[in-house]
Design an enzyme around this catalytic site. Sequence first.
Site, PDB file in Angstrom:
ATOM      1  N   HIS A   1       0.848  -1.205   0.000  1.00  0.00           N
ATOM      2  CA  HIS A   1       0.000   0.000   0.000  1.00  0.00           C
ATOM      3  C   HIS A   1       0.883   1.255   0.000  1.00  0.00           C
ATOM      4  CE1 HIS A   1      -2.858   2.940   1.542  1.00  0.00           C
ATOM      5  NE2 HIS A   1      -3.773   2.051   1.854  1.00  0.00           N
TER       6      HIS A   1
ATOM      7  N   GLU B   1      -1.038   1.006  -5.217  1.00  0.00           N
ATOM      8  CA  GLU B   1      -0.860  -0.201  -4.416  1.00  0.00           C
ATOM      9  C   GLU B   1      -0.921  -1.435  -5.305  1.00  0.00           C
ATOM     10  OE1 GLU B   1      -3.918   0.049  -1.348  1.00  0.00           O
ATOM     11  OE2 GLU B   1      -3.907   2.219  -1.574  1.00  0.00           O
TER      12      GLU B   1
HETATM   13  C1  BG6 Z   1      -6.914   2.091   0.490  1.00  0.00           C
HETATM   14  C2  BG6 Z   1      -8.379   1.778   0.431  1.00  0.00           C
HETATM   15  O1  BG6 Z   1      -6.193   0.990   0.042  1.00  0.00           O
HETATM   16  O2  BG6 Z   1      -6.546   2.355   1.853  1.00  0.00           O
HETATM   17  C3  BG6 Z   1      -9.170   2.928   1.025  1.00  0.00           C
HETATM   18  O3  BG6 Z   1      -8.762   1.520  -0.924  1.00  0.00           O
HETATM   19  C4  BG6 Z   1      -8.707   3.224   2.430  1.00  0.00           C
HETATM   20  O4  BG6 Z   1     -10.557   2.608   1.001  1.00  0.00           O
HETATM   21  C5  BG6 Z   1      -7.198   3.472   2.402  1.00  0.00           C
HETATM   22  O5  BG6 Z   1      -9.387   4.359   2.934  1.00  0.00           O
HETATM   23  C6  BG6 Z   1      -6.576   3.763   3.776  1.00  0.00           C
HETATM   24  O6  BG6 Z   1      -6.847   2.740   4.660  1.00  0.00           O
HETATM   25  P1  BG6 Z   1      -6.370   2.838   6.168  1.00  0.00           P
HETATM   26  O7  BG6 Z   1      -6.932   1.622   6.848  1.00  0.00           O
HETATM   27  O8  BG6 Z   1      -4.855   2.832   6.156  1.00  0.00           O
HETATM   28  O9  BG6 Z   1      -6.900   4.140   6.716  1.00  0.00           O
END
Ligand code: BG6
Length: 302
Positions: A170, A273
């Site tokens: 991510h 990601e």
């Molecule tokens: C992304 C998702 O990968 O991560 C989003 O597609 C999400 O929907 C974002 O808001 C952040 O996620 P987190 O859990 O790190 O706040």
Amino acid sequence: MTTVAELNRLHGLPGRVHFHEEPDGFVFIAITTPLATAQITLQGAQITQWAPLGAQPVIWLSDAATFRPGKSIRGGTPVCWPWFGPHALNSQFPAHGFARTLPWEILTVQEQNDGTIRIELHLPPESMPKDQWPHDTTLHCDITIGTQLDINLITLNRDDHPITVGQALHTYFRIGDIQQVRLTGLEDCPYLDKTLNGQRFSQSGPVHFSQETDRIYLDSRRDILIEDPLLQRRIRIIKSGSASTVVWNPWIEKAAKMGDLGDQGYLTMVCVENANAADDVVQLGPDQAHHLRVRYCIESLA
Ligand code: BG6
């Protein structure tokens, strides 16, 4: 738990790789070589900095990021595993799985002949919560730091039954201005728009940003380029073991609600990601392994 002194004795490389501890017991690995500088946290095996020598940082870390054991860090390269997004059956389980909020262990640190530093970490199987993941698996993260950054996330099914894994690297990339960058390499890919209840569309031309963007691109196997006119560079993302790519920027209102993205943070970040998400999840039979690999490199636009 291994102390920082022991980690330095066992795995430190003088002048190159050094372990240090911050308040709250957060352990970081600082890497400095003639090729690049980088920083990795043992929690989540998360790379929070990487800059090839003489280049601007490539990985974005929020100014408002907090480092607390068991809490996800806003920025860097979170490892989402063994599911992506909310758990399919239980909304109480953590979003994006548990790998990003648990401490990982170092297996090896080596300086290679080409000057790159290779660091292998694993998530100890005994630390995986059995109620959330009743399977016997190993998870390794193999990171190579140089003028390019390579990450290989390896899942091995050691159980006697098949398992299904969803995952993503991510990564938050640092950019000059979200409104000026564009992504290429996703043209004609179908995508699910999470801001529109997962409706399906097809990407026409490069991706531009002018509002909240949260999409899962499918059939996405090509290199993706983040073209950044302000920083006069292109970040090239090369991947394998992944046929889906998530593109995310929360924009102003959602960022304000998140609390750890900073007031203006959304302007200088974009998440691209490399994933196994939606119908691209990985099925592994007994003794089968999956490698999710990415390589990031920068190219000048000047
Ligand atoms: C992304 C998702 O990968 O991560 C989003 O597609 C999400 O929907 C974002 O808001 C952040 O996620 P987190 O859990 O790190 O706040």
